[in-house]
Write a protein that holds these residues in place. Structure first.
Motif, PDB file in Angstrom:
ATOM      1  N   UNK A 114       0.815  -1.205   0.000  1.00  0.00           N
ATOM      2  CA  UNK A 114       0.000   0.000   0.000  1.00  0.00           C
ATOM      3  C   UNK A 114       0.850   1.257   0.000  1.00  0.00           C
ATOM      4  N   UNK A 115       0.306   2.290  -0.670  1.00  0.00           N
ATOM      5  CA  UNK A 115       0.952   3.593  -0.617  1.00  0.00           C
ATOM      6  C   UNK A 115       0.435   4.345   0.584  1.00  0.00           C
ATOM      7  N   UNK A 116       1.252   5.204   1.139  1.00  0.00           N
ATOM      8  CA  UNK A 116       0.821   5.995   2.289  1.00  0.00           C
ATOM      9  C   UNK A 116      -0.310   6.915   1.877  1.00  0.00           C
ATOM     10  N   UNK A 117      -1.279   7.070   2.752  1.00  0.00           N
ATOM     11  CA  UNK A 117      -2.487   7.836   2.418  1.00  0.00           C
ATOM     12  C   UNK A 117      -2.305   9.310   2.706  1.00  0.00           C
ATOM     13  N   UNK A 118      -2.998  10.123   1.925  1.00  0.00           N
ATOM     14  CA  UNK A 118      -3.060  11.552   2.194  1.00  0.00           C
ATOM     15  C   UNK A 118      -3.948  11.797   3.389  1.00  0.00           C
ATOM     16  N   UNK A 119      -3.506  12.620   4.283  1.00  0.00           N
ATOM     17  CA  UNK A 119      -4.313  12.939   5.460  1.00  0.00           C
ATOM     18  C   UNK A 119      -5.546  13.707   5.044  1.00  0.00           C
ATOM     19  N   UNK A 120      -6.710  13.168   5.417  1.00  0.00           N
ATOM     20  CA  UNK A 120      -7.958  13.836   5.055  1.00  0.00           C
ATOM     21  C   UNK A 120      -8.176  15.118   5.811  1.00  0.00           C
ATOM     22  N   UNK A 154      -6.303  12.869  -8.178  1.00  0.00           N
ATOM     23  CA  UNK A 154      -7.447  13.051  -9.069  1.00  0.00           C
ATOM     24  C   UNK A 154      -8.732  12.959  -8.265  1.00  0.00           C
ATOM     25  N   UNK A 155      -9.713  13.780  -8.629  1.00  0.00           N
ATOM     26  CA  UNK A 155     -11.022  13.789  -7.985  1.00  0.00           C
ATOM     27  C   UNK A 155     -11.964  12.786  -8.645  1.00  0.00           C
ATOM     28  N   UNK A 156     -12.921  12.247  -7.935  1.00  0.00           N
ATOM     29  CA  UNK A 156     -14.003  11.515  -8.589  1.00  0.00           C
ATOM     30  C   UNK A 156     -14.693  12.411  -9.622  1.00  0.00           C
ATOM     31  N   UNK A 157     -15.007  11.867 -10.777  1.00  0.00           N
ATOM     32  CA  UNK A 157     -15.618  12.564 -11.923  1.00  0.00           C
ATOM     33  C   UNK A 157     -14.626  13.382 -12.725  1.00  0.00           C
ATOM     34  N   UNK A 158     -13.363  13.367 -12.366  1.00  0.00           N
ATOM     35  CA  UNK A 158     -12.388  14.247 -13.013  1.00  0.00           C
ATOM     36  C   UNK A 158     -11.554  13.498 -14.045  1.00  0.00           C
ATOM     37  N   UNK A 159     -11.109  14.233 -15.071  1.00  0.00           N
ATOM     38  CA  UNK A 159     -10.128  13.746 -16.025  1.00  0.00           C
ATOM     39  C   UNK A 159      -8.916  14.659 -15.977  1.00  0.00           C
ATOM     40  N   UNK A 160      -7.740  14.065 -15.789  1.00  0.00           N
ATOM     41  CA  UNK A 160      -6.474  14.798 -15.788  1.00  0.00           C
ATOM     42  C   UNK A 160      -5.768  14.556 -17.128  1.00  0.00           C
ATOM     43  N   UNK A 196     -10.271  10.185   1.389  1.00  0.00           N
ATOM     44  CA  UNK A 196      -9.638  11.458   1.063  1.00  0.00           C
ATOM     45  C   UNK A 196     -10.374  12.122  -0.096  1.00  0.00           C
ATOM     46  N   UNK A 197     -10.340  13.462  -0.158  1.00  0.00           N
ATOM     47  CA  UNK A 197     -11.027  14.136  -1.267  1.00  0.00           C
ATOM     48  C   UNK A 197     -10.541  13.677  -2.633  1.00  0.00           C
TER      49      UNK A 197
END
Length: 657
Positions: free
Chosen positions: A28-34, A444-450, A569-570
């Motif tokens: 696992x990768x370390x998570x971003x703090x929410x 990346x956000x849900x619904x987003x395209x980068x 996380x967001x």
């Protein structure tokens, strides 16, 4: 059996089956703090759009949120987090209702106008609000639409109303869902997102209805932490909307009065079921490249077979009464979680020996068509068009042979390793972030395209992996609800690759897949192109034909909207491993020497440094296990219809030779 395209196809056949979910053993990768907001990069100059938050300040917001704080205190904290996360200068305002009178259905007030972001002023404004009165949601929505500045100078941007409420409208008139529908139909680029803070029953249904009618999404927030997360997602989708560019043009329903295009980039709009015609004058020897990119509001309602089609027509009889198609392409969404940018492209390629009908010089028409199912987004979509001309090689120059095979760029290619470098992807083709060979990390956000771009020279090929991170999950399936009415504990990650002419390539072969299941656990995709060769334009496979130009190739990475029901996380972490294989040649001719190498370009990493998501994901296929989960899988066939190149219809199945 060969794997097929999931979203892109020239002509598609849909078959119901079971969707594959991947459970892959990866560290696992370390998570971003929410708890920490991550600030977005500043938008490019010239982007249009804005955000107005509409905050429920009715009496019920003084109730305890279950932690000893009031709901209003939780809302103040969430709004402050949004303000910190928005890009510098993004036009942002705040409207409240129920804050001034104990009772009354006209109690709505703009406490901070929509103007260049002033973080301190917005925090001060929300800090002064005290819950008091009723809930005039319908009237507040009407006023909020007026708060948002209208686009000027032909600009098109995302204008968002973000409604936060802990209950339903208590006034009845105007009816909120009807207001939302009217605003979405009338307002260019307008969407209404709603966040239900500890709501249920009728209140939740009304907020869902407002979001659906308003061409937005409903986000559920059962607690203060979820409220902060969902507000941030909606606000940042608004700020990071696709930045359109082009000269305004208005296509016509028929050919007779169609505007005549010169090579360039244009902006139009397209409604459900509409066709738009554009005239062009073509010579007998040049390749003409066309693309059309539809830009619906992210996450808006779609059917899996909603489509964007392009084709090139000509007067086959010479009398103006008989028209035929040279080339056509149709692109589908093939998912129901919500809309994303959709690009269809066609090219008029004169045959190698000449003499075919579509080789003739004269008037041609680009036709762009949108197909929508009942219940899909009914608003007009911004449409970005490109038209480019490739001159033939100089007389006496022999082009290098075609390169229709993936060779060393197949799915088994050795990809770059090491620590990733932070990069902030763009919003679309026009501001795609330049990256090169290496390992890159984004969120990346849900619904987003980068969007990213990589320079690929003559004789070279692009090969890349996309890895979606192991993220903490919310432990429930109630984060958002879209217009599709679906829910579940999985979403999807997807990728597309486009040529310099914006032609989509890379899927539809056994080598690669464009989509994977995402449920918070690590998931990966492999994608690439065949080597760039001028002569590829005469090949028959749809993933080979477009790869006939050197230049910037575009990578698009998408996260499905239902990921907002999953990820704590967001944003969700994503890693790109990019390889540009082979030595670049100095030109398209046979025997061209190796080009002089330019210094490597470093990506613009503004905005993602210190994201807090450290550590890398190992190659996703090594030691991985594949687990089948009940769902839906689409067996798709990509066919390519070409007429005029060989005088017959050529149907090509989805694999490279």
């Amino acid at each position: 059996m060969h794997s097929r395209h999931w979203r892109r196809t020239r002509t598609a056949l849909l078959t119901t089956g079971a969707l594959l979910a991947l459970a892959i053993t990866v560290p696992p990768a370390a998570a971003l703090s929410g708890a920490r907001a991550e600030r977005a990069p500043a938008p490019e100059a010239g982007g249009a759009g804005g955000l107005v938050m509409v905050l429920d300040s009715s009496g019920s917001m003084a109730d305890d949120d279950g932690t000893g704080r009031t709901r209003m205190e939780a809302a103040r904290s969430a709004v402050a987090g949004v303000v910190d996360a928005l890009p510098d200068g993004h036009p942002t305002g705040l409207r409240v209702y129920g804050a001034d009178q104990p009772r009354g259905c006209t109690d709505t007030r703009l406490v901070r106008p929509v103007r260049a972001l002033d973080r301190a002023a917005l925090k001060q404004a929300v800090g002064s609000v005290r819950p008091k009165g009723d809930t005039p949601i319908g009237l507040s929505l009407q006023k909020a639409a007026q708060d948002l500045p209208e686009p000027t100078g032909g600009e098109i941007g995302t204008r968002t109303i973000l409604l936060v409420s802990d209950g339903e409208d208590t006034c009845g008139t105007p009816e909120p869902c009807e207001v939302a529908k009217q605003l979405a139909d009338e307002g260019a680029g307008l969407r209404i997102d709603t966040v239900g803070f500890q709501v249920r029953g009728a209140a939740r249904r009304q907020l869902e209805c407002i979001a659906e009618a308003g061409n937005g999404r409903y986000y559920e927030a059962p607690d203060a932490e979820a409220l902060a997360r969902q507000l941030q997602r909606s606000a940042r989708l608004s700020a990071d909307g696709y930045r359109l560019r082009g000269k305004p043009v208005e296509g016509t329903p028929g050919r007779a009065a169609a505007p005549v295009l010169a090579p360039g980039q244009y902006l139009d709009s397209l409604g459900p079921g509409e066709k738009r015609h554009y005239a062009v004058g073509l010579d007998a020897v040049s390749t003409a490249d066309f693309s059309a990119t539809a830009v619906p509001q992210p996450g808006s309602a779609i059917d899996q077979l909603d489509a964007l089609g392009t084709r090139i027509e000509y007067d086959s009889g010479g009398s103006g009464s008989s028209f035929s198609s040279c080339e056509s392409s149709t692109e589908h969404f093939f998912q129901v979680e919500g809309a994303t940018p959709l690009t269809s492209a066609v090219a008029r390629v004169p045959s190698a020996r000449g003499g075919n009908t579509c080789d003739r010089a004269g008037r041609y028409w680009l036709v762009v068509e949108r197909k929508s199912a009942p219940g899909s987004d009914s608003t007009r979509w911004p449409l970005e068009l490109t038209y480019g001309v490739e001159k033939p090689l100089a007389r006496g120059v022999t082009p290098a042979e075609s390169r229709p095979d993936y060779g060393k760029g197949d799915k088994g290619a050795v990809m770059p390793l090491g620590d990733p470098e932070d990069v902030a992807g763009g919003t679309g083709f026009n501001d795609a972030r330049e990256i090169g060979q290496g390992v890159w990390r984004d969120r990346i956000l849900p619904s987003q395209t980068r969007w990213y771009k990589v320079h690929v020279g003559w004789g070279q090929q692009l090969r890349y992996d996309v890895e979606f991170a192991n993220e903490p999950t919310v432990g429930r399936t109630s984060g958002t609800s879209g217009t599709s009415g679906t829910s579940g504990n999985w979403s999807y990650g997807a990728t597309d690759v486009f040529t310099p002419a914006r032609a989509p390539v890379g899927g539809g072969t056994i080598e690669f897949g464009q989509r994977t299941v995402y449920n918070g656990r690590p998931a990966a995709l492999k994608m690439g192109t065949v080597p760039v060769s001028w002569t590829n334009r005469y090949e028959h496979h749809p993933n080979v034909i477009p790869v006939h130009q050197d230049g910037d190739y575009y990578i698009a990475v998408t996260l499905g909207s239902r990921a907002a029901e999953i990820a704590e996380n967001p944003q969700v972490g994503v890693v790109l491993r990019v390889a540009v294989l082979g030595e670049a040649k100095s030109g398209p001719q046979y025997g061209a020497p190796v080009a002089v190498k330019k210094p490597a370009t470093r990506a613009d990493s503004a905005g993602t440094g210190g994201a807090g998501w450290t550590g890398t994901m190992t190659a996703m296929v090594a030691g991985g296990a594949v687990v089948l989960i009940a769902g839906i899988v689409f067996a798709l066939v990509r066919t390519r219809a070409s007429r005029g190149r060989n005088g017959r219809t050529d149907t090509t199945w989805g694999r490279a030779r």
